[in-house]
Motif scaffolding. Structure first.
Motif, PDB file in Angstrom:
ATOM      1  N   VAL A 493       0.836  -1.201   0.000  1.00 22.03           N
ATOM      2  CA  VAL A 493       0.000   0.000   0.000  1.00 22.03           C
ATOM      3  C   VAL A 493       0.871   1.252   0.000  1.00 22.03           C
ATOM      4  CG1 VAL A 493      -1.736   1.317   1.276  1.00 22.03           C
ATOM      5  CG2 VAL A 493      -1.915  -1.166   1.143  1.00 22.03           C
ATOM      6  N   LEU A 494       1.936   1.229   0.768  1.00 24.82           N
ATOM      7  CA  LEU A 494       2.823   2.395   0.843  1.00 24.82           C
ATOM      8  C   LEU A 494       3.543   2.641  -0.472  1.00 24.82           C
ATOM      9  CD1 LEU A 494       4.327   1.974   4.427  1.00 24.82           C
ATOM     10  CD2 LEU A 494       2.658   3.661   3.660  1.00 24.82           C
ATOM     11  N   ARG A 495       3.905   1.567  -1.183  1.00 30.97           N
ATOM     12  CA  ARG A 495       4.572   1.754  -2.467  1.00 30.97           C
ATOM     13  C   ARG A 495       3.665   2.437  -3.475  1.00 30.97           C
ATOM     14  NH1 ARG A 495       6.929  -3.372  -1.526  1.00 30.97           N
ATOM     15  NH2 ARG A 495       5.274  -4.382  -2.734  1.00 30.97           N
ATOM     16  N   VAL A 496       2.366   2.119  -3.390  1.00 31.95           N
ATOM     17  CA  VAL A 496       1.418   2.710  -4.340  1.00 31.95           C
ATOM     18  C   VAL A 496       1.021   4.120  -3.933  1.00 31.95           C
ATOM     19  CG1 VAL A 496      -0.895   2.494  -5.318  1.00 31.95           C
ATOM     20  CG2 VAL A 496       0.520   0.452  -5.025  1.00 31.95           C
ATOM     21  N   ALA A 497       0.742   4.327  -2.634  1.00 28.80           N
ATOM     22  CA  ALA A 497       0.166   5.606  -2.191  1.00 28.80           C
ATOM     23  C   ALA A 497       1.058   6.350  -1.210  1.00 28.80           C
ATOM     24  CB  ALA A 497      -1.198   5.349  -1.552  1.00 28.80           C
ATOM     25  N   GLY A 498       2.289   5.932  -1.084  1.00 27.95           N
ATOM     26  CA  GLY A 498       3.162   6.561  -0.090  1.00 27.95           C
ATOM     27  C   GLY A 498       3.445   8.015  -0.342  1.00 27.95           C
ATOM     28  N   ASP A 499       3.382   8.444  -1.600  1.00 24.18           N
ATOM     29  CA  ASP A 499       3.676   9.838  -1.947  1.00 24.18           C
ATOM     30  C   ASP A 499       2.422  10.698  -2.049  1.00 24.18           C
ATOM     31  OD1 ASP A 499       6.386   9.188  -2.108  1.00 24.18           O
ATOM     32  OD2 ASP A 499       6.242   8.637  -4.228  1.00 24.18           O
ATOM     33  N   LEU A 506      -5.155   8.081   3.488  1.00 24.10           N
ATOM     34  CA  LEU A 506      -6.455   7.749   4.061  1.00 24.10           C
ATOM     35  C   LEU A 506      -7.460   7.387   2.963  1.00 24.10           C
ATOM     36  CD1 LEU A 506      -6.806  10.459   6.868  1.00 24.10           C
ATOM     37  CD2 LEU A 506      -6.239   8.037   7.140  1.00 24.10           C
ATOM     38  N   GLY A 507      -7.393   8.123   1.842  1.00 20.35           N
ATOM     39  CA  GLY A 507      -8.268   7.797   0.720  1.00 20.35           C
ATOM     40  C   GLY A 507      -7.976   6.417   0.153  1.00 20.35           C
ATOM     41  N   ALA A 508      -6.685   6.065   0.078  1.00 15.14           N
ATOM     42  CA  ALA A 508      -6.308   4.739  -0.429  1.00 15.14           C
ATOM     43  C   ALA A 508      -6.807   3.638   0.505  1.00 15.14           C
ATOM     44  CB  ALA A 508      -4.791   4.666  -0.589  1.00 15.14           C
ATOM     45  N   VAL A 509      -6.660   3.865   1.817  1.00 14.01           N
ATOM     46  CA  VAL A 509      -7.159   2.887   2.792  1.00 14.01           C
ATOM     47  C   VAL A 509      -8.668   2.721   2.651  1.00 14.01           C
ATOM     48  CG1 VAL A 509      -7.547   2.512   5.266  1.00 14.01           C
ATOM     49  CG2 VAL A 509      -5.288   3.201   4.437  1.00 14.01           C
ATOM     50  N   PRO A 531      -5.387  -5.088  10.891  1.00 19.54           N
ATOM     51  CA  PRO A 531      -3.950  -5.252  11.177  1.00 19.54           C
ATOM     52  C   PRO A 531      -3.053  -4.671  10.105  1.00 19.54           C
ATOM     53  CG  PRO A 531      -4.973  -7.354  10.616  1.00 19.54           C
ATOM     54  CD  PRO A 531      -6.075  -6.380  10.788  1.00 19.54           C
ATOM     55  N   VAL A 532      -3.527  -4.659   8.841  1.00 23.11           N
ATOM     56  CA  VAL A 532      -2.715  -4.101   7.755  1.00 23.11           C
ATOM     57  C   VAL A 532      -2.522  -2.599   7.936  1.00 23.11           C
ATOM     58  CG1 VAL A 532      -2.637  -3.657   5.259  1.00 23.11           C
ATOM     59  CG2 VAL A 532      -3.365  -5.900   6.106  1.00 23.11           C
ATOM     60  N   VAL A 533      -3.618  -1.878   8.232  1.00 22.57           N
ATOM     61  CA  VAL A 533      -3.493  -0.415   8.327  1.00 22.57           C
ATOM     62  C   VAL A 533      -2.749  -0.010   9.594  1.00 22.57           C
ATOM     63  CG1 VAL A 533      -5.566  -0.054   6.938  1.00 22.57           C
ATOM     64  CG2 VAL A 533      -5.765  -0.135   9.428  1.00 22.57           C
ATOM     65  N   THR A 551     -10.770   2.768   8.281  1.00 19.98           N
ATOM     66  CA  THR A 551     -11.147   1.383   7.976  1.00 19.98           C
ATOM     67  C   THR A 551     -12.515   1.051   8.538  1.00 19.98           C
ATOM     68  OG1 THR A 551      -8.823   0.718   7.982  1.00 19.98           O
ATOM     69  CG2 THR A 551     -10.451  -1.023   8.270  1.00 19.98           C
ATOM     70  N   ALA A 552     -12.780   1.463   9.764  1.00 14.58           N
ATOM     71  CA  ALA A 552     -14.080   1.183  10.382  1.00 14.58           C
ATOM     72  C   ALA A 552     -15.212   1.834   9.599  1.00 14.58           C
ATOM     73  CB  ALA A 552     -14.079   1.666  11.827  1.00 14.58           C
ATOM     74  N   VAL A 553     -15.033   3.093   9.200  1.00 11.69           N
ATOM     75  CA  VAL A 553     -16.074   3.796   8.444  1.00 11.69           C
ATOM     76  C   VAL A 553     -16.277   3.134   7.084  1.00 11.69           C
ATOM     77  CG1 VAL A 553     -16.697   5.980   7.356  1.00 11.69           C
ATOM     78  CG2 VAL A 553     -15.689   5.972   9.643  1.00 11.69           C
ATOM     79  N   ALA A 554     -15.184   2.822   6.398  1.00  7.22           N
ATOM     80  CA  ALA A 554     -15.295   2.229   5.062  1.00  7.22           C
ATOM     81  C   ALA A 554     -15.948   0.855   5.108  1.00  7.22           C
ATOM     82  CB  ALA A 554     -13.912   2.141   4.421  1.00  7.22           C
ATOM     83  N   ALA A 555     -15.707   0.096   6.173  1.00 12.53           N
ATOM     84  CA  ALA A 555     -16.314  -1.233   6.286  1.00 12.53           C
ATOM     85  C   ALA A 555     -17.836  -1.155   6.388  1.00 12.53           C
ATOM     86  CB  ALA A 555     -15.739  -1.965   7.501  1.00 12.53           C
ATOM     87  N   SER A 556     -18.357  -0.019   6.855  1.00 10.92           N
ATOM     88  CA  SER A 556     -19.811   0.166   6.950  1.00 10.92           C
ATOM     89  C   SER A 556     -20.404   0.793   5.702  1.00 10.92           C
ATOM     90  CB  SER A 556     -20.153   1.043   8.166  1.00 10.92           C
ATOM     91  OG  SER A 556     -19.875   0.379   9.372  1.00 10.92           O
TER      92      SER A 556
END
Length: 610
Positions: A493-499, A506-509, A531-533, A551-556
């Protein structure tokens, strides 16, 4: 990649594949994983089963029981009555009221339970207001999903994320920690549905597959004009007598179906038997099976006052008075009895008001018709007797129950007790030093002591499939942590959205959680993503809280899929929606939730605190 990690990833991929194809069902997949993971040697048997002792699992079970207490005591039904009274036929007002109340109730009880309660309520509202059910049911699911963003205990993914933080040594979120994010999302979703509802009419439902309603049976059995509500005056000669002495228990023409009596909390409906006594102020629910019966003369003779009825055949009283279609099986003691005056049915507490036979669409003469094997009867009586009647299969076999049966309230006089118990639970959760699970268990015990729930109803209320699913997926977080899989996923995830900066991360997560949550349940998504985030935040030397909250908000925010969430599945069936409708209406809602989350979360939980 190590052999242990390869085996763990293979198990995870297998689980996701089974979730996607839907076979076997999700809880069976979880049980398979509980067995498979220890066989790989990555986790022990005790670690695979540790989820059953997790306090959050116990808390989730307690919340199911608390929600059942609110349903059994009629709190939800009173809300539905309020909606009908306030909303009228104004569609915009109905949508706003329904969504606001569903969200408020879903914040303290299971959103699935809320939707199950509200589906018959909304269908009844749609019939009475003339609004298409398709334009009201989708807003129900949108509000129920969003209710998971209002409190910590509103939905299982919140508790899973909170548990993941605690497992890694961080302090958890507070009861209302998620509210600053969820409240603006709820406001935006309500505003959006006021616009989007015009595109929602739902698919045409197959009439053969539709569950019947009381109104359907009223029309099918020609019951219009047969029902009367008669109030007993203080000077009535019926006062102090029993129905048997008055002849109203087995009269072939006029039969008392039930008795309404004033109680401390509104009214209660009593079974009408030969031994039922009549008191001043009682309201007799009278069924009349003869066109020539003079109701006015009957009232004058017995000092009764006819009460106005706005619905057809006791449809205003469906909270208390129910119907069912039954069939007469071979060797039934009903065979040969007169349909209208059967002592067997009287013992069951129900009255025959309609009869259908293969050779005739509808038999109108119930006074002289004798029952045969295979006759289909429409019976009416208090719901408690309708339900108990189903167990007497040697006399009658229940064929169908109306959709209104889901709205039955067993203990309506306990509503204040249930509300008080729920308020105490919330207060204890807000109090420092009281674990949430202890507060939930105290609430369950209190509802049991006060009679809001019974042990049997409490066990039935717990959604064991959901608990097994969570427990079965929890060992993956241990296995992925131990084998380095979480670190690899976080690095990816960091390689893709780290910059992309804090907001971009947060948007990527959010997007990654949303995509995963579209194909598997929100609970499983939270188990995998939390655990990933948290590990990703560790790699960035950032606070884990904004990523966990996102993550909690997106899961809902599973607005787009009718299959990944039981809330959407219930509404999809009841509203006749297509997958395309869910996607087209849900996608803008999910994107709106993403934008609000990315903007609001850093204001309360900065990724890099100063």
């Amino acid at each position: 990649m190590s052999t242990d990690l390869l085996m763990t990833v293979a198990c995870l991929a297998s689980a996701i594949a089974m979730f996607l194809i839907g076979r076997p069902r999700a809880d069976a997949v979880a049980l398979i994983m509980i067995v498979a993971l220890p066989l790989t040697g990555v986790v022990s048997v005790n670690e695979a089963l540790a989820g059953f002792a997790d306090p959050n699992i116990v808390l989730i079970a307690a919340l199911f029981v608390l929600g059942d207490g609110l349903a059994r005591t009629g709190v939800a039904q009173r809300v539905g009555d309020y909606l009908i009274e306030r909303g009228g036929s104004n569609e915009r007002r109905l949508v706003m009221l329904i969504m606001a109340i569903v969200a408020m109730m879903g914040a303290v009880m299971s959103s699935t339970a809320v939707v199950a309660i509200f589906i018959p309520i909304v269908i009844r509202i749609a019939r009475q207001s003339g609004v298409s059910r398709g334009r009201l049911l989708m807003p129900v699911s949108m509000a129920a999903l969003t209710s998971g963003m209002l409190t910590l205990v509103a939905t299982t993914p919140n508790l899973v994320v909170n548990s993941a933080l605690a497992y890694r040594g961080y302090a958890g979120f507070g009861f209302f920690a998620i509210t600053p994010v969820g409240a603006p999302i709820l406001a935006a979703i309500i505003a959006y549905m006021l616009f989007a509802r015009r595109f929602l009419n739902g698919a045409r439902l197959d009439d053969a597959a539709k569950r019947p309603s009381v109104n359907d049976w009223v029309a099918r059995y020609s019951l219009e004009g047969r029902a009367f509500r008669l109030c007993v005056g203080a000077a009535s000669p019926l006062v102090g007598q029993t129905l048997g002495r008055c002849g109203l228990d087995d009269d072939p023409v006029a039969h008392v179906v039930a008795i309404e009596r004033a109680a401390r909390m509104g009214t209660t409906v009593l079974l009408a038997t030969a031994d039922s006594s009549i008191a001043p102020g009682d309201v007799l629910l009278l069924d009349v099976d003869a066109a020539g019966f003079d109701v006015q003369a009957f009232c004058e003779r017995n000092a009764l006052v006819e009460r106005r009825m706005s619905g057809a055949y006791f449809t205003d009283q469906t909270h208390d008075v129910g119907m069912a279609e039954v069939i007469v099986p071979p060797d039934s003691s009903l065979v040969g009895n007169l349909a209208r005056s059967s002592a067997t049915l009287a013992r069951h507490g129900v009255t025959v008001v309609g009869l259908r036979r293969a050779e005739a669409a509808h038999v109108s003469d119930l006074q002289t018709t004798r029952l045969k094997v295979g006759d289909t009867l429409l019976v009416v009586g208090p719901w408690i007797d309708i339900f108990s009647m189903q167990s007497v299969e040697h006399d009658i076999v229940c064929l169908a129950m109306p959709v209104e049966s889901e709205a039955y309230v067993p203990v309506p006089h306990k509503s204040l007790h249930a509300l008080g118990s729920m308020a105490l639970v919330i207060a204890l959760m807000l109090a420092p030093g009281v674990p949430n699970v202890l507060a939930g268990l105290i609430g369950c015990l209190l509802m049991g002591v006060l009679g809001c729930v019974s042990l049997d109803s409490g066990y039935r209320a717990i959604h064991w499939r959901s608990l097994v699913l969570i427990v079965g997926m929890l060992p993956f977080s241990i296995a992925l942590q131990r084998t380095g899989g979480i670190d690899i996923a976080a690095d990816a995830v960091l390689r893709v959205a780290g910059d992309w900066g804090a907001h971009g991360l947060l948007g990527a997560v959010f997007l990654l959680t949303l995509v995963v949550g579209t194909v598997i349940s929100g609970t499983a998504t939270a188990v995998l993503m939390a655990p990933v985030v948290i590990a990703m935040a560790g790699h960035l030397h950032a606070s884990p809280y904004p990523f966990a909250m996102t993550t909690a908000v997106a899961a809902s925010a599973a607005y787009m899929s009718p299959v990944s969430n039981p809330v959407n599945a219930l509404v999809s069936t009841a509203g006749g929606y297509r997958v395309r409708e869910f996607f087209l209406v849900g996608m803008p809602a999910a994107l709106g939730a993403l934008i609000i989350t990315v903007v609001v979360v850093p204001l309360f939980w900065p990724p890099y605190p100063r």
